[in-house]
Design an enzyme around this catalytic site. Structure first.
Site, short mmCIF file in Angstrom:
data_model
loop_
_atom_site.label_atom_id
_atom_site.label_comp_id
_atom_site.label_asym_id
_atom_site.label_seq_id
_atom_site.Cartn_x
_atom_site.Cartn_y
_atom_site.Cartn_z
N SER A 74 0.69 -1.24 -0.01
CA SER A 74 -0.06 0.10 -0.11
C SER A 74 0.65 1.10 0.04
O SER A 74 2.02 1.36 0.74
CB SER A 74 -0.96 0.01 1.16
OG SER A 74 -1.57 1.13 1.10
N LYS A 101 -7.82 0.16 -3.69
CA LYS A 101 -7.78 -1.04 -4.27
C LYS A 101 -6.71 -2.16 -3.67
O LYS A 101 -6.84 -3.31 -3.42
CB LYS A 101 -7.53 -0.88 -5.83
CG LYS A 101 -8.29 -0.45 -6.75
CD LYS A 101 -7.99 -0.20 -8.00
CE LYS A 101 -9.32 0.11 -8.94
NZ LYS A 101 -8.48 0.22 -10.39
N TYR A 108 -7.05 5.57 2.79
CA TYR A 108 -6.36 4.79 3.73
C TYR A 108 -6.94 4.04 5.12
O TYR A 108 -6.82 2.90 4.89
CB TYR A 108 -4.87 5.56 3.98
CG TYR A 108 -3.87 4.58 4.54
CD1 TYR A 108 -3.05 3.66 3.80
CD2 TYR A 108 -3.54 4.96 5.75
CE1 TYR A 108 -2.24 2.89 4.30
CE2 TYR A 108 -2.58 3.96 6.30
CZ TYR A 108 -1.64 3.01 5.52
OH TYR A 108 -0.51 2.36 5.96
N LYS A 143 -7.97 0.00 5.01
CA LYS A 143 -7.31 -0.91 5.97
C LYS A 143 -8.42 -1.44 6.74
O LYS A 143 -8.33 -2.77 7.15
CB LYS A 143 -6.34 0.01 6.77
CG LYS A 143 -4.91 0.14 5.98
CD LYS A 143 -4.17 -1.02 5.76
CE LYS A 143 -2.82 -0.59 5.02
NZ LYS A 143 -1.96 -1.69 4.98
N ARG A 172 7.74 10.83 4.57
CA ARG A 172 7.22 10.88 5.95
C ARG A 172 7.88 11.72 6.78
O ARG A 172 8.96 12.21 6.49
CB ARG A 172 6.43 9.71 6.29
CG ARG A 172 5.35 9.00 5.59
CD ARG A 172 5.06 7.48 5.84
NE ARG A 172 5.81 6.65 4.95
CZ ARG A 172 5.54 5.14 5.11
NH1 ARG A 172 4.75 4.77 6.04
NH2 ARG A 172 6.05 4.50 4.22
#
Length: 298
Positions: A60, A76, A130, A134, A173
């Site tokens: 992901s 997806k 997201y 999940k 990040r």
């Protein structure tokens, strides 16, 4: 993960479409006879004939900056992609490990957050692609366990970092972004006033936790937080990175993104009890190793 498994003597089939991963990370494994690579988008069907004992779904995009640009691909990967991977595991009677996320908790009312907390998530917010994907992925895993008696385990991961993490563009990040900015003398960009907290897990600790989750019989059917309990504000993190890099960078403050969680700290009681696991690397040690790696490739 691939390197650790190969070094332990395992045969590994790695599947990636390099949407956010980098081929350089597995280049050293390409000539190993126990390593097989398939370039493929796991959201579409994939026949695997090689016998398998374990299937790990770790696919992901995960940077918050990617949520804006690739929401459909993220949805997806964690829904259709999970179904494809579960089908592979079912075919081979393999154990299935799903790497979920602390994001399923949203902005939690309970900190440290236990696995029993059901979440405070905005399904139509910018993080929804997201968070909800999940959560849906977890539901698929549990459904396969209930209906097909598949041997499954779910890990809820809290901010992982370490060498090979991307620093560039939308992929970077907070830790790699801060390190890159500090090493290049740029201003470190802090969102909000920096009082929001995170708990960071060094990559080798994360891998050990995932492998224990996969291997131990007692973990069958479990949902387990795998993260570091040491909570730090983003502002403290920025100052720590500046100090560890010897940078003279300053800080700039920007609006806090919508639905950005204010606190992140896992309750790891289950991980300690069931897996015999707890993180070993301190934040200073992990940051030093990550800084050294980013400096070496810059």
């Amino acid at each position: 993960m691939c390197e650790t498994l190969i070094n332990s003597g395992a045969y590994v089939t790695c599947i990636d479409n390099f949407a956010s991963g980098q081929k350089a990370n597995i280049q050293s494994l390409m000539d190993n006879e126990r390593f097989r690579f398939i370039e493929h988008n796991i959201s579409t069907p994939l026949p695997i004939d090689t016998p398998l004992d374990y299937v790990f779904h770790m696919a992901s995009r995960a940077s918050p900056f990617e949520f804006e640009h690739y929401p459909i691909q993220i949805l997806k990967a964690n829904t259709m992609g999970v179904l494809v991977a579960l089908g592979i595991a079912k075919k081979h009677h393999a154990r299935f490990v799903y790497t979920s996320t602390s994001e399923v908790y949203g902005n939690p009312d309970i900190v440290p957050t236990p696995e029993t907390y059901h979440g405070n998530v905005n399904p139509i917010g910018p993080r929804g692609c997201y968070d909800e994907a999940k959560r849906c992925g977890e539901a698929y895993v549990i459904a396969f366990r209930r209906q097909h008696h598949l041997n499954t385990r779910i890990a809820r991961i809290f901010n992982t970092y370490g060498p090979r993490i991307r620093t560039d563009g939308i992929y970077g990040r907070v830790i790699p972004r801060f390190i890159d900015q500090a090493l290049t003398g740029k201003t470190l960009t802090v969102f909000g006033d920096g009082s929001q907290t995170r708990s960071f897990t060094y990559v080798t600790d994360q891998i050990e936790g995932l492998l224990r989750l996969a291997a131990l019989d007692a973990a069958e059917g479990q949902v387990i937080n795998i993260g570091n309990v040491n909570e730090i504000t983003v502002l403290e993190l920025a100052k720590k990175v500046i100090a560890l890099t010897g940078s003279h960078s300053s800080l700039s403050f920007h609006p806090l993104p919508e639905d950005d969680p204010l606190r992140r700290r896992p309750d790891v009681t289950r991980a300690k009890k069931i897996l015999g696991w707890q993180p070993k690397a301190s934040l200073d040690t992990g940051l030093a190793r990550t800084i050294e790696w980013i400096r070496s490739v810059s």
